[in-house]
Design an enzyme around this catalytic site. Structure first.
Site, PDB file in Angstrom:
ATOM      1  N   LYS A  22      62.048  -6.069   0.371  1.00 40.28           N
ATOM      2  CA  LYS A  22      61.471  -6.465   1.725  1.00 40.28           C
ATOM      3  C   LYS A  22      60.737  -7.714   1.516  1.00 40.28           C
ATOM      4  O   LYS A  22      60.629  -8.318   2.305  1.00 40.28           O
ATOM      5  CB  LYS A  22      60.899  -4.973   2.319  1.00 40.28           C
ATOM      6  N   ASN A  23      59.645  -7.379   0.678  1.00 33.82           N
ATOM      7  CA  ASN A  23      58.760  -8.359   0.849  1.00 33.82           C
ATOM      8  C   ASN A  23      58.967  -9.852   0.078  1.00 33.82           C
ATOM      9  O   ASN A  23      58.393 -10.944   0.797  1.00 33.82           O
ATOM     10  CB  ASN A  23      57.350  -8.008  -0.282  1.00 33.82           C
ATOM     11  N   CYS A 117      50.303  -2.890   7.543  1.00 35.24           N
ATOM     12  CA  CYS A 117      49.597  -1.798   7.359  1.00 35.24           C
ATOM     13  C   CYS A 117      48.008  -1.630   7.577  1.00 35.24           C
ATOM     14  O   CYS A 117      47.378  -2.673   6.682  1.00 35.24           O
ATOM     15  CB  CYS A 117      50.038  -1.109   6.061  1.00 35.24           C
ATOM     16  N   ARG A 122      41.920  -6.993   4.611  1.00 35.66           N
ATOM     17  CA  ARG A 122      43.202  -8.063   4.659  1.00 35.66           C
ATOM     18  C   ARG A 122      42.932  -9.368   5.151  1.00 35.66           C
ATOM     19  O   ARG A 122      43.712  -9.894   5.944  1.00 35.66           O
ATOM     20  CB  ARG A 122      44.356  -7.447   5.103  1.00 35.66           C
ATOM     21  N   ASP A 305      51.165  -0.740  -3.975  1.00 35.24           N
ATOM     22  CA  ASP A 305      52.274  -0.251  -3.048  1.00 35.24           C
ATOM     23  C   ASP A 305      52.871   1.005  -3.492  1.00 35.24           C
ATOM     24  O   ASP A 305      53.685   1.662  -2.950  1.00 35.24           O
ATOM     25  CB  ASP A 305      53.372  -1.349  -2.730  1.00 35.24           C
ATOM     26  N   ARG A 397      59.675   0.567   8.635  1.00 37.27           N
ATOM     27  CA  ARG A 397      59.488  -0.982   8.312  1.00 37.27           C
ATOM     28  C   ARG A 397      59.839  -1.248   6.923  1.00 37.27           C
ATOM     29  O   ARG A 397      60.065  -2.512   6.814  1.00 37.27           O
ATOM     30  CB  ARG A 397      58.022  -1.280   8.418  1.00 37.27           C
TER      31      ARG A 397
HETATM   32  C1  UD1 Z   1      51.419  -8.315   0.184  1.00 37.03           C
HETATM   33  C2  UD1 Z   1      52.417  -7.232   0.278  1.00 37.03           C
HETATM   34  C3  UD1 Z   1      51.987  -5.736   0.148  1.00 37.03           C
HETATM   35  C4  UD1 Z   1      51.213  -5.450  -0.989  1.00 37.03           C
HETATM   36  C5  UD1 Z   1      49.959  -6.706  -1.442  1.00 37.03           C
HETATM   37  C6  UD1 Z   1      49.546  -6.759  -2.769  1.00 37.03           C
HETATM   38  C7  UD1 Z   1      53.873  -8.594   1.822  1.00 37.03           C
HETATM   39  C8  UD1 Z   1      54.190  -8.957   3.170  1.00 37.03           C
HETATM   40  N1  UD1 Z   1      52.804  -7.675   1.552  1.00 37.03           N
HETATM   41  O1  UD1 Z   1      50.138  -8.252   0.923  1.00 37.03           O
HETATM   42  O2  UD1 Z   1      52.953  -5.132   0.547  1.00 37.03           O
HETATM   43  O3  UD1 Z   1      50.248  -4.447  -0.896  1.00 37.03           O
HETATM   44  O4  UD1 Z   1      50.806  -8.219  -1.502  1.00 37.03           O
HETATM   45  O5  UD1 Z   1      50.431  -6.589  -3.638  1.00 37.03           O
HETATM   46  O6  UD1 Z   1      54.374  -9.167   0.814  1.00 37.03           O
HETATM   47  N2  UD1 Z   1      42.884 -11.343  -0.133  1.00 37.03           N
HETATM   48  C9  UD1 Z   1      41.755 -12.336   0.062  1.00 37.03           C
HETATM   49  N3  UD1 Z   1      41.850 -13.320   1.008  1.00 37.03           N
HETATM   50  C10 UD1 Z   1      43.049 -13.647   1.141  1.00 37.03           C
HETATM   51  C11 UD1 Z   1      44.244 -13.041   0.912  1.00 37.03           C
HETATM   52  C12 UD1 Z   1      43.850 -11.849   0.238  1.00 37.03           C
HETATM   53  O7  UD1 Z   1      40.504 -11.843  -0.197  1.00 37.03           O
HETATM   54  O8  UD1 Z   1      43.238 -14.667   1.761  1.00 37.03           O
HETATM   55  C13 UD1 Z   1      42.699 -10.213  -1.037  1.00 37.03           C
HETATM   56  C14 UD1 Z   1      43.001  -8.827  -0.113  1.00 37.03           C
HETATM   57  O9  UD1 Z   1      41.838  -8.633   0.625  1.00 37.03           O
HETATM   58  C15 UD1 Z   1      43.374  -8.002  -1.288  1.00 37.03           C
HETATM   59  C16 UD1 Z   1      44.000  -8.573  -2.067  1.00 37.03           C
HETATM   60  O10 UD1 Z   1      43.366 -10.157  -2.236  1.00 37.03           O
HETATM   61  O11 UD1 Z   1      42.370  -7.379  -1.814  1.00 37.03           O
HETATM   62  C17 UD1 Z   1      45.441  -8.994  -2.439  1.00 37.03           C
HETATM   63  O12 UD1 Z   1      46.123  -9.267  -1.046  1.00 37.03           O
HETATM   64  P1  UD1 Z   1      47.470  -9.969  -0.944  1.00 37.03           P
HETATM   65  O13 UD1 Z   1      48.164  -9.962  -2.111  1.00 37.03           O
HETATM   66  O14 UD1 Z   1      47.177 -11.204  -0.124  1.00 37.03           O
HETATM   67  O15 UD1 Z   1      48.152  -8.935   0.175  1.00 37.03           O
HETATM   68  P2  UD1 Z   1      49.219  -9.169   0.940  1.00 37.03           P
HETATM   69  O16 UD1 Z   1      49.999 -10.580   0.935  1.00 37.03           O
HETATM   70  O17 UD1 Z   1      48.505  -9.001   2.418  1.00 37.03           O
END
Ligand code: UD1
Length: 432
Positions: A22-23, A117, A122, A305, A397
């Site tokens: 999915k991702n 979620c 985030r 996840d 989802r």
């Molecule tokens: C993606 C996945 C989600 C998974 C996560 C971590 C998708 C659509 N979703 O989510 O299923 O749980 O990776 O493997 O692919 N962070 C910041 N600043 C940012 C971005 C992230 O501080 O600009 C922090 C977040 O708060 C978190 C960490 O980085 O603590 C990881 O987040 P991130 O890898 O970005 O997760 P998602 O891309 O939202």
């Protein structure tokens, strides 16, 4: 309201076939609109997040042709709008990729802020920092990200944390920027590599995805391609743990065993048997498993996840386990639901302290998010009696044909209307 009804206590047996990731699909669908020629994508999972994103790109003028359930052809040549603002798109996380893709291709994008979620705050500061360092001006107003640039110019970008979303988003924008971009401290998840491979198949020049530095040389345009998405590591992992929790014996097919290593290692550590084949893993558990300490980490560490599913398995294991969540701050919301089923878990800060119990008992529970919802299904399958899981829109989802796949392994699970007494009676008659 739709719900899952589950009769637990039957070991899962046989085989299950895993769908596309999915991702990865979310990144790839969006990246596809960067080409001005048709792009064929295969092994697409048939899940709600994918449907929402396909509708969103259609809404801005991309031509989306569903060839079959798992194959789509996308042509981004006729995109006439860079403003994506639909209610549906706000609910999914992958919508933020539209910023990177539209900014890269058209040098401007206006996209509703992403949802997904509710597992923590985030933030998207790393995405924004990356776009700004490539030369874009980024503002947030009226719930939308507005990014625009006269020109995008390659840059040396250091991510403060290895964010999956920021890595993919910056990679997409940078592959159509002028000159060279280096992303340091990028995420290394398998779907980062898959999106990079897909962009390269369209003519992008990206090297080092999956390593500590990604090097991108910008190109002027991207061309058509045909691409098959990698298998879903988390769907596979969920079934691996469900098999272990029910003390079953299943061949999990169409997987890349390397992507599952963190999960496989934990299963072996607590006493399950895992055999790896080229594109299949065989999981077997014939006794109550042992305890473990688990800490979620960016890939190749144990995936966040898979944290709710692992906590659920350990809730049924012998001894005391500790699961520490290091990625998202509020990812234990499901623990209250597991307690209703008899689990003995306390949460302090970002750690769950689990005292394994001999068995869980069915209850009416509610899915707080996608993966926690899958964990509650697992608990229902392993527990005694009937479990009713509400709020399954979260689970749908990300899991294709969840109930069908569980039934294919001999488990008792059906999607029904919670108001439909007849369907509930029929299910109970069938499984009693
Ligand atoms: C993606 C996945 C989600 C998974 C996560 C971590 C998708 C659509 N979703 O989510 O299923 O749980 O990776 O493997 O692919 N962070 C910041 N600043 C940012 C971005 C992230 O501080 O600009 C922090 C977040 O708060 C978190 C960490 O980085 O603590 C990881 O987040 P991130 O890898 O970005 O997760 P998602 O891309 O939202």
């Amino acid at each position: 309201m739709k719900q899952y009804i589950i009769k637990g206590g039957t070991p899962l047996r046989g085989e299950v076939v895993i769908g596309g990731a999915k991702n990865a699909a979310l990144g790839i669908i969006v990246a596809a609109i960067m080409a001005d020629e048709p792009v064929k994508i295969e092994n697409l999972p048939d899940v709600d997040d994918v449907r929402v994103l396909l509708d969103a790109i259609e809404g801005i003028g991309a031509i989306v042709e569903r060839i079959d359930t798992h194959t789509v052809r996308i042509n981004g040549a006729l995109i006439n709008d860079v403003n994506v603002d639909e209610d549906a798109i706000r609910k999914i996380r992958g919508s933020y990729y539209l910023v990177g893709a539209l900014l890269g291709k058209y040098k401007k994008a206006m996209v509703a802020l992403p949802g997904g979620c509710q597992i923590g705050s985030r933030p998207i500061d790393q995405h924004i920092k990356g776009f700004e360092q490539l030369g874009a001006e980024v503002t947030i107003h009226h719930g939308k990200i507005d990014a625009r640039a006269e020109a995008l110019v390659g840059h040396h970008i250091y991510l403060d944390c290895p964010s999956v979303g920021a890595t993919i988003n910056i990679m997409m924008a940078a592959c159509m920027a002028e000159g060279k971009t280096i992303i340091e401290n990028p995420a290394k998840e398998p779907h980062i590599v898959d999106v990079a491979n897909f962009l390269n198949s369209m003519g992008a020049n990206i090297k080092g995805a999956g390593t500590d530095a990604i090097r991108i040389r910008g190109v002027e345009s991207l061309h058509g391609s045909e691409y098959s998405i990698i298998p879903d590591q988390i769907e596979a992992g969920t079934y691996m743990l469900a098999v272990a929790a029910t003390r079953g014996d299943v061949y999990i097919k169409n997987v890349i065993p390397k992507h599952l290593e963190a999960i496989t290692a934990k299963l072996i550590e607590i006493g399950a048997q895992v055999e790896e084949f080229d594109d299949c893993v065989h999981v077997k558990a014939d006794h109550r498993l042992g305890y473990a300490n688990v800490k979620t980490m960016p890939y190749p560490g144990f995936p966040t996840d898979m944290q709710p599913q692992m906590t659920t398995l350990l809730a049924l294991s012998q001894g005391t386990s500790i699961v520490t969540e290091t990625i998202f701050e509020t990812r234990f919301k499901y623990v209250g639901e597991l307690r209703r089923m008899g689990a003995n878990i306390t949460v302090e800060g970002n750690a769950a302290f689990i005292t394994g119990v001999e068995g869980l008992t069915g209850a009416q529970v509610s899915a707080p998010d996608l993966r926690a919802g899958a964990a509650l299904v697992m608990a229902g399958l392993a527990g005694e009696g009937y479990t009713y899981v509400d709020q399954i829109q979260y689970i749908e989802r990300g899991y294709e044909n969840f109930a069908e796949k569980i039934r294919g392994m001999g488990g008792h699970m059906e999607k029904i209307d919670s108001e439909d007494e007849r369907a509930i009676r029929k299910f109970k008659m069938k499984v009693s």
